[in-house]
Design an enzyme around this catalytic site. Structure first.
Site, PDB file in Angstrom:
ATOM      1  CG  ASP A   1      48.329   7.972  26.890  1.00  0.00           C
ATOM      2  OD1 ASP A   1      48.031   6.847  26.909  1.00  0.00           O
ATOM      3  OD2 ASP A   1      49.874   8.077  27.286  1.00  0.00           O
ATOM      4  CB  ILE A   2      45.241   5.612  23.443  1.00  0.00           C
ATOM      5  CG1 ILE A   2      46.519   4.501  23.382  1.00  0.00           C
ATOM      6  CG2 ILE A   2      44.855   6.382  22.026  1.00  0.00           C
ATOM      7  CD1 ILE A   2      46.563   3.456  22.521  1.00  0.00           C
TER       8      ILE A   2
ATOM      9  CG  ASN B   1      59.403   8.311  29.989  1.00  0.00           C
ATOM     10  OD1 ASN B   1      59.594   8.218  31.320  1.00  0.00           O
ATOM     11  ND2 ASN B   1      58.266   7.488  29.604  1.00  0.00           N
TER      12      ASN B   1
ATOM     13  CD  GLU C   1      55.293   1.500  26.865  1.00  0.00           C
ATOM     14  OE1 GLU C   1      54.022   2.183  26.211  1.00  0.00           O
ATOM     15  OE2 GLU C   1      55.085   0.974  28.552  1.00  0.00           O
ATOM     16  CB  VAL C   2      56.710   5.708  21.477  1.00  0.00           C
ATOM     17  CG1 VAL C   2      56.348   5.880  19.854  1.00  0.00           C
ATOM     18  CG2 VAL C   2      55.046   5.059  21.136  1.00  0.00           C
TER      19      VAL C   2
ATOM     20  CG  HIS D   1      56.067  10.830  23.631  1.00  0.00           C
ATOM     21  ND1 HIS D   1      57.749   9.481  23.163  1.00  0.00           N
ATOM     22  CD2 HIS D   1      55.441  10.247  24.700  1.00  0.00           C
ATOM     23  CE1 HIS D   1      56.642   8.589  24.023  1.00  0.00           C
ATOM     24  NE2 HIS D   1      56.722   8.804  24.390  1.00  0.00           N
TER      25      HIS D   1
ATOM     26  CG  HIS E   1      54.103  11.372  28.806  1.00  0.00           C
ATOM     27  ND1 HIS E   1      52.784   9.803  28.985  1.00  0.00           N
ATOM     28  CD2 HIS E   1      55.226  11.163  27.961  1.00  0.00           C
ATOM     29  CE1 HIS E   1      53.386   9.341  28.410  1.00  0.00           C
ATOM     30  NE2 HIS E   1      54.759   9.093  28.231  1.00  0.00           N
TER      31      HIS E   1
END
Length: 125
Positions: free
Chosen positions: A39-40, A97, A105-106, A110, A112
Site C-alpha cells: 500500500d502506498i 471494505n 476508495e477504489v 481488494h 488489506h
C-alpha cells in the site's frame, strides 16, 4: 468519497491500471488469479493489498460472479502473501471494505493484509 459497490466496474480505476502495468506498484506476489503489492499509504508496518485479476467492484460482486477457480485462487493467494510476509505466527488482520458505510476508495475488490504490530480493537469505539 466512498465507492458505490452496486455500480458497474470502472476499468479506469487505479487498480485496473496497476494490473495493466500503466501505474507502477511494489509487487510482492502475482499469479494467474491475483496480484499483491505494498500500500502506498500504509496503516501498519506490513500493509499489503491483494487484488483479483478479474474486474470485480467488491467482495459482494466477486462472490456472486467469480468462478470457483477464481475464488479459490484468490483466497489461496491471500494466504500465500500473508505467509510470505511472515504475518501468520504473530498475527495479522484482513480487511475488505464494501459499500458506503465501510468507505472503500477504489472500485476494485481488494483485501488489506495488515501486520507487524499489535493492531488494537477491530473497530474504533
Amino acid at each position: 468519497m466512498p465507492i458505490d459497490a452496486t455500480l458497474p466496474y470502472d476499468d479506469q480505476n487505479i487498480f485496473a491500471k496497476i494490473l495493466r502495468d500503466e501505474i507502477p506498484s511494489k509487487r510482492v506476489y502475482e499469479d494467474e488469479w491475483a496480484v499483491a503489492f505494498h500500500d502506498i499509504a500504509p496503516h501498519a508496518p506490513t500493509h499489503i493489498l491483494v487484488i483479483p485479476r478479474g474486474a470485480y467492484v467488491s467482495w459482494d460482486d466477486f462472490s456472486a460472479r467469480a468462478s470457483e477457480a477464481e475464488i479459490a485462487g484468490f483466497v489461496r493467494a491471500v494466504g500465500h502473501v500473508a505467509r510470505e510476509a511472515g504475518a501468520v505466527e504473530p498475527g495479522y488482520r484482513l480487511l475488505a471494505n464494501i459499500g458506503p458505510d465501510a468507505g472503500p476508495e477504489v472500485p476494485h475488490l481488494h483485501v488489506h493484509i495488515l501486520a507487524g504490530k499489535p493492531l488494537g480493537p477491530m473497530l474504533a469505539r
